[in-house]
Design a protein around this motif. Structure first.
Motif, PDB file in Angstrom:
ATOM      1  N   ASN A  44       3.802  -9.133  23.534  1.00  0.00           N
ATOM      2  CA  ASN A  44       3.898 -10.121  22.468  1.00  0.00           C
ATOM      3  C   ASN A  44       4.999 -11.110  22.843  1.00  0.00           C
ATOM      4  O   ASN A  44       5.686 -10.937  23.856  1.00  0.00           O
ATOM      5  CB  ASN A  44       4.127  -9.457  21.100  1.00  0.00           C
ATOM      6  CG  ASN A  44       5.426  -8.671  21.045  1.00  0.00           C
ATOM      7  OD1 ASN A  44       6.398  -8.987  21.738  1.00  0.00           O
ATOM      8  ND2 ASN A  44       5.457  -7.649  20.211  1.00  0.00           N
ATOM      9  N   ILE A  45       5.184 -12.144  22.049  1.00  0.00           N
ATOM     10  CA  ILE A  45       6.123 -13.206  22.410  1.00  0.00           C
ATOM     11  C   ILE A  45       7.558 -12.687  22.520  1.00  0.00           C
ATOM     12  O   ILE A  45       8.330 -13.138  23.374  1.00  0.00           O
ATOM     13  CB  ILE A  45       6.011 -14.404  21.439  1.00  0.00           C
ATOM     14  CG1 ILE A  45       6.686 -15.624  22.039  1.00  0.00           C
ATOM     15  CG2 ILE A  45       6.548 -14.062  20.074  1.00  0.00           C
ATOM     16  CD1 ILE A  45       6.264 -16.928  21.433  1.00  0.00           C
ATOM     17  N   VAL A  46       7.917 -11.724  21.690  1.00  0.00           N
ATOM     18  CA  VAL A  46       9.271 -11.144  21.762  1.00  0.00           C
ATOM     19  C   VAL A  46       9.437 -10.360  23.061  1.00  0.00           C
ATOM     20  O   VAL A  46      10.461 -10.479  23.738  1.00  0.00           O
ATOM     21  CB  VAL A  46       9.564 -10.255  20.526  1.00  0.00           C
ATOM     22  CG1 VAL A  46      10.890  -9.533  20.664  1.00  0.00           C
ATOM     23  CG2 VAL A  46       9.536 -11.086  19.248  1.00  0.00           C
ATOM     24  N   GLY A  47       8.435  -9.586  23.427  1.00  0.00           N
ATOM     25  CA  GLY A  47       8.486  -8.832  24.683  1.00  0.00           C
ATOM     26  C   GLY A  47       8.569  -9.765  25.881  1.00  0.00           C
ATOM     27  O   GLY A  47       9.346  -9.535  26.814  1.00  0.00           O
ATOM     28  N   ALA A  49       9.744 -12.813  25.892  1.00  0.00           N
ATOM     29  CA  ALA A  49      11.079 -13.416  25.872  1.00  0.00           C
ATOM     30  C   ALA A  49      12.125 -12.447  26.409  1.00  0.00           C
ATOM     31  O   ALA A  49      13.002 -12.844  27.202  1.00  0.00           O
ATOM     32  CB  ALA A  49      11.434 -13.867  24.457  1.00  0.00           C
ATOM     33  N   LEU A  50      12.049 -11.178  26.010  1.00  0.00           N
ATOM     34  CA  LEU A  50      13.028 -10.188  26.490  1.00  0.00           C
ATOM     35  C   LEU A  50      12.949  -9.989  27.999  1.00  0.00           C
ATOM     36  O   LEU A  50      13.982  -9.951  28.678  1.00  0.00           O
ATOM     37  CB  LEU A  50      12.834  -8.852  25.765  1.00  0.00           C
ATOM     38  CG  LEU A  50      13.328  -8.801  24.331  1.00  0.00           C
ATOM     39  CD1 LEU A  50      12.919  -7.489  23.667  1.00  0.00           C
ATOM     40  CD2 LEU A  50      14.830  -8.998  24.266  1.00  0.00           C
ATOM     41  N   VAL A  51      11.744  -9.860  28.533  1.00  0.00           N
ATOM     42  CA  VAL A  51      11.587  -9.699  29.975  1.00  0.00           C
ATOM     43  C   VAL A  51      12.125 -10.932  30.702  1.00  0.00           C
ATOM     44  O   VAL A  51      12.821 -10.818  31.726  1.00  0.00           O
ATOM     45  CB  VAL A  51      10.110  -9.433  30.357  1.00  0.00           C
ATOM     46  CG1 VAL A  51       9.908  -9.498  31.867  1.00  0.00           C
ATOM     47  CG2 VAL A  51       9.657  -8.072  29.820  1.00  0.00           C
ATOM     48  N   THR A  52      11.859 -12.107  30.165  1.00  0.00           N
ATOM     49  CA  THR A  52      12.324 -13.349  30.782  1.00  0.00           C
ATOM     50  C   THR A  52      13.848 -13.446  30.735  1.00  0.00           C
ATOM     51  O   THR A  52      14.482 -13.820  31.731  1.00  0.00           O
ATOM     52  CB  THR A  52      11.672 -14.568  30.093  1.00  0.00           C
ATOM     53  OG1 THR A  52      10.245 -14.432  30.195  1.00  0.00           O
ATOM     54  CG2 THR A  52      12.102 -15.867  30.736  1.00  0.00           C
ATOM     55  N   ALA A  92       5.227 -18.877  25.978  1.00  0.00           N
ATOM     56  CA  ALA A  92       4.414 -19.164  24.791  1.00  0.00           C
ATOM     57  C   ALA A  92       3.219 -20.060  25.097  1.00  0.00           C
ATOM     58  O   ALA A  92       2.746 -20.814  24.236  1.00  0.00           O
ATOM     59  CB  ALA A  92       5.274 -19.769  23.666  1.00  0.00           C
ATOM     60  N   LEU A  93       2.735 -19.981  26.311  1.00  0.00           N
ATOM     61  CA  LEU A  93       1.538 -20.719  26.705  1.00  0.00           C
ATOM     62  C   LEU A  93       0.433 -19.731  27.055  1.00  0.00           C
ATOM     63  O   LEU A  93       0.703 -18.718  27.708  1.00  0.00           O
ATOM     64  CB  LEU A  93       1.815 -21.604  27.930  1.00  0.00           C
ATOM     65  CG  LEU A  93       2.750 -22.783  27.711  1.00  0.00           C
ATOM     66  CD1 LEU A  93       3.169 -23.371  29.053  1.00  0.00           C
ATOM     67  CD2 LEU A  93       2.084 -23.834  26.842  1.00  0.00           C
ATOM     68  N   PRO A  94      -0.795 -20.002  26.669  1.00  0.00           N
ATOM     69  CA  PRO A  94      -1.893 -19.132  27.089  1.00  0.00           C
ATOM     70  C   PRO A  94      -2.056 -19.187  28.616  1.00  0.00           C
ATOM     71  O   PRO A  94      -1.827 -20.228  29.234  1.00  0.00           O
ATOM     72  CB  PRO A  94      -3.123 -19.726  26.404  1.00  0.00           C
ATOM     73  CG  PRO A  94      -2.614 -20.688  25.387  1.00  0.00           C
ATOM     74  CD  PRO A  94      -1.235 -21.083  25.803  1.00  0.00           C
ATOM     75  N   PHE A  95      -2.446 -18.081  29.185  1.00  0.00           N
ATOM     76  CA  PHE A  95      -2.636 -17.998  30.636  1.00  0.00           C
ATOM     77  C   PHE A  95      -4.015 -18.576  30.966  1.00  0.00           C
ATOM     78  O   PHE A  95      -4.998 -17.856  31.136  1.00  0.00           O
ATOM     79  CB  PHE A  95      -2.515 -16.550  31.112  1.00  0.00           C
ATOM     80  CG  PHE A  95      -2.376 -16.423  32.596  1.00  0.00           C
ATOM     81  CD1 PHE A  95      -1.130 -16.491  33.195  1.00  0.00           C
ATOM     82  CD2 PHE A  95      -3.480 -16.234  33.403  1.00  0.00           C
ATOM     83  CE1 PHE A  95      -0.986 -16.361  34.565  1.00  0.00           C
ATOM     84  CE2 PHE A  95      -3.358 -16.109  34.779  1.00  0.00           C
ATOM     85  CZ  PHE A  95      -2.093 -16.178  35.356  1.00  0.00           C
TER      86      PHE A  95
END
Length: 157
Positions: A44-47, A49-52, A92-95
């Protein structure tokens, strides 16, 4: 140089070997980020962001550690900065093929030409920050342009 791949920190810094490309190692490092970003799409977006954030913060040490071992401040083979920067460029962009390509082209543009603050950081910061921060800013510039383009496109279509 290939022996460095046996050390886990150096292997990361060298982009799993992509930084050892004889020409355009930064471009190959960015290409190496694409499968990683693809795998991150399942978070998800939080995950994501955390990895990044972890990749960016750890990259300060990873790149500094390998630069010290090589005895060169920003050796071209060190491409973890491109990997972390591309993670930001795809935030936050679709792949989709157009986002992957757009992020790639924009990120490489900002990373190579280093306009504004990107260039200042490249010239003035030292150590791991001197290697990482310009690429992180190139990622921020890229994702900003892509989100603005998508917002504009959605407004008109």
């Amino acid at each position: 140089m290939k022996r460095l791949l046996l050390h886990p920190v150096h292997c990361l810094a060298l982009g799993f070997g992509s930084g050892l490309a004889p020409k355009a190692p930064g471009t190959f490092g960015t290409l190496a980020a694409i499968p990683l970003v693809f795998a991150m799409q399942y978070l998800n977006i939080v995950g994501y962001a955390l990895v990044t954030i972890i990749a960016a913060v750890a990259g300060l040490w990873i790149c500094g550690f390998t630069a010290k071992a090589l005895g060169v401040h920003d050796h071209p083979a060190i491409v973890w900065d491109e990997i972390a920067g591309y993670m930001i460029a795809m935030f936050a962009l679709p792949f989709t093929w157009y986002n992957v390509l757009g992020a790639f082209v924009l990120f490489r543009f900002f990373d190579i030409y280093k306009p504004g603050a990107i260039g200042w950081c490249d010239k003035n910061l030292k150590g791991g920050a001197g290697i990482m921060v310009d690429d992180l800013l190139a990622g921020v510039a890229s994702v900003t342009v892509l989100h603005l383009l998508q917002t504009g496109f959605n407004l008109f279509f």
